[in-house]
Design a protein around this motif. Structure first.
Motif, PDB file in Angstrom:
ATOM      1  N   TYR A   1       0.856  -1.181   0.000  1.00 28.54           N
ATOM      2  CA  TYR A   1       0.000   0.000   0.000  1.00 28.54           C
ATOM      3  C   TYR A   1       0.896   1.237   0.000  1.00 28.54           C
ATOM      4  CZ  TYR A   1      -3.538  -3.367   1.425  1.00 28.54           C
ATOM      5  OH  TYR A   1      -4.376  -4.442   1.484  1.00 28.54           O
ATOM      6  N   LEU A   2       0.674   2.093  -0.981  1.00 27.36           N
ATOM      7  CA  LEU A   2       1.537   3.263  -1.166  1.00 27.36           C
ATOM      8  C   LEU A   2       0.793   4.536  -0.791  1.00 27.36           C
ATOM      9  CD1 LEU A   2       3.139   2.361  -4.596  1.00 27.36           C
ATOM     10  CD2 LEU A   2       3.849   1.660  -2.311  1.00 27.36           C
ATOM     11  N   LEU A   3       1.498   5.464  -0.189  1.00 27.19           N
ATOM     12  CA  LEU A   3       0.938   6.762   0.156  1.00 27.19           C
ATOM     13  C   LEU A   3       0.440   7.446  -1.107  1.00 27.19           C
ATOM     14  CD1 LEU A   3       0.556   8.834   2.467  1.00 27.19           C
ATOM     15  CD2 LEU A   3       2.772   9.795   1.799  1.00 27.19           C
ATOM     16  N   GLY A   4      -0.852   7.815  -1.083  1.00 30.57           N
ATOM     17  CA  GLY A   4      -1.424   8.523  -2.211  1.00 30.57           C
ATOM     18  C   GLY A   4      -1.959   7.643  -3.321  1.00 30.57           C
ATOM     19  N   ALA A   5      -1.765   6.343  -3.235  1.00 34.77           N
ATOM     20  CA  ALA A   5      -2.228   5.441  -4.294  1.00 34.77           C
ATOM     21  C   ALA A   5      -3.619   4.905  -3.954  1.00 34.77           C
ATOM     22  CB  ALA A   5      -1.257   4.289  -4.475  1.00 34.77           C
ATOM     23  N   SER A   6      -4.447   4.721  -4.960  1.00 34.91           N
ATOM     24  CA  SER A   6      -5.817   4.270  -4.749  1.00 34.91           C
ATOM     25  C   SER A   6      -5.926   2.750  -4.658  1.00 34.91           C
ATOM     26  CB  SER A   6      -6.708   4.765  -5.883  1.00 34.91           C
ATOM     27  OG  SER A   6      -6.220   4.296  -7.128  1.00 34.91           O
ATOM     28  N   SER A   7      -4.900   2.062  -5.091  1.00 35.76           N
ATOM     29  CA  SER A   7      -4.923   0.606  -5.036  1.00 35.76           C
ATOM     30  C   SER A   7      -3.521   0.097  -4.741  1.00 35.76           C
ATOM     31  CB  SER A   7      -5.431   0.023  -6.360  1.00 35.76           C
ATOM     32  OG  SER A   7      -4.605   0.433  -7.420  1.00 35.76           O
ATOM     33  N   PRO A   8      -3.418  -1.097  -4.161  1.00 30.15           N
ATOM     34  CA  PRO A   8      -2.093  -1.617  -3.813  1.00 30.15           C
ATOM     35  C   PRO A   8      -1.340  -2.096  -5.047  1.00 30.15           C
ATOM     36  CG  PRO A   8      -3.763  -3.224  -3.266  1.00 30.15           C
ATOM     37  CD  PRO A   8      -4.486  -1.999  -3.712  1.00 30.15           C
ATOM     38  N   ARG A   9      -0.039  -2.250  -4.891  1.00 36.30           N
ATOM     39  CA  ARG A   9       0.793  -2.910  -5.889  1.00 36.30           C
ATOM     40  C   ARG A   9       0.851  -4.390  -5.534  1.00 36.30           C
ATOM     41  NH1 ARG A   9       0.115   1.626  -7.461  1.00 36.30           N
ATOM     42  NH2 ARG A   9       1.725   3.053  -8.221  1.00 36.30           N
ATOM     43  N   TRP A  10       0.909  -5.230  -6.563  1.00 37.15           N
ATOM     44  CA  TRP A  10       0.839  -6.672  -6.359  1.00 37.15           C
ATOM     45  C   TRP A  10       2.125  -7.385  -6.750  1.00 37.15           C
ATOM     46  CZ3 TRP A  10      -3.301  -8.140  -3.743  1.00 37.15           C
ATOM     47  CH2 TRP A  10      -4.463  -7.362  -3.828  1.00 37.15           C
TER      48      TRP A  10
END
Length: 118
Positions: free
Chosen positions: A99-108
């Motif tokens: 989960y990244l600051l400012g991102a709407s969805s996680p990276r997988w």
């Protein structure tokens, strides 16, 4: 760019243990939490566990609470999922998520197969 690389999946018998690892590399400075999801054939992807990078906020799904433990190693930007007392219903592809600051969805991550035989 950021990459997530999972390892540790495999085939075990019911009651045995596995430990999954997920190492983040690249642009990791925006990570605020990491977690694990799983997806069994014919099912939706479900959240299994999540940990904030501070370590003070940990979530487990009811189906794994008391059996799985999530932990992280800050300097290595690595998150672990210790899975004990595995059951056949734990069989799934396990995905690491960042989960990244400012991102709407996680990276997988790419996913790792866990198979538990009865």
């Amino acid at each position: 760019q950021m990459q997530l690389v999972e390892s540790g999946g495999g085939l075990v018998q019911a009651g045995e243990s596995l430990r999954l690892s997920c190492a983040a590399s690249g642009r990791t400075e925006r990570i605020i939490a990491m977690g694990w999801f799983r997806q069994a054939p014919g099912s939706d992807r479900e959240s299994v566990a999540r940990i904030r990078w501070s370590g003070h906020d940990i979530y487990y799904s009811d189906s794994v609470k008391g059996r799985f433990t999530i932990s992280r190693e800050n300097t290595a930007k690595t998150v672990y999922l210790q899975m004990n007392s595995l059951k056949p219903e734990d069989t799934a592809v396990y995905y690491c998520a960042a989960y990244l600051l400012g991102a709407s969805s996680p990276r997988w991550g790419q996913g790792t197969q866990v198979t538990v035989s009865s």
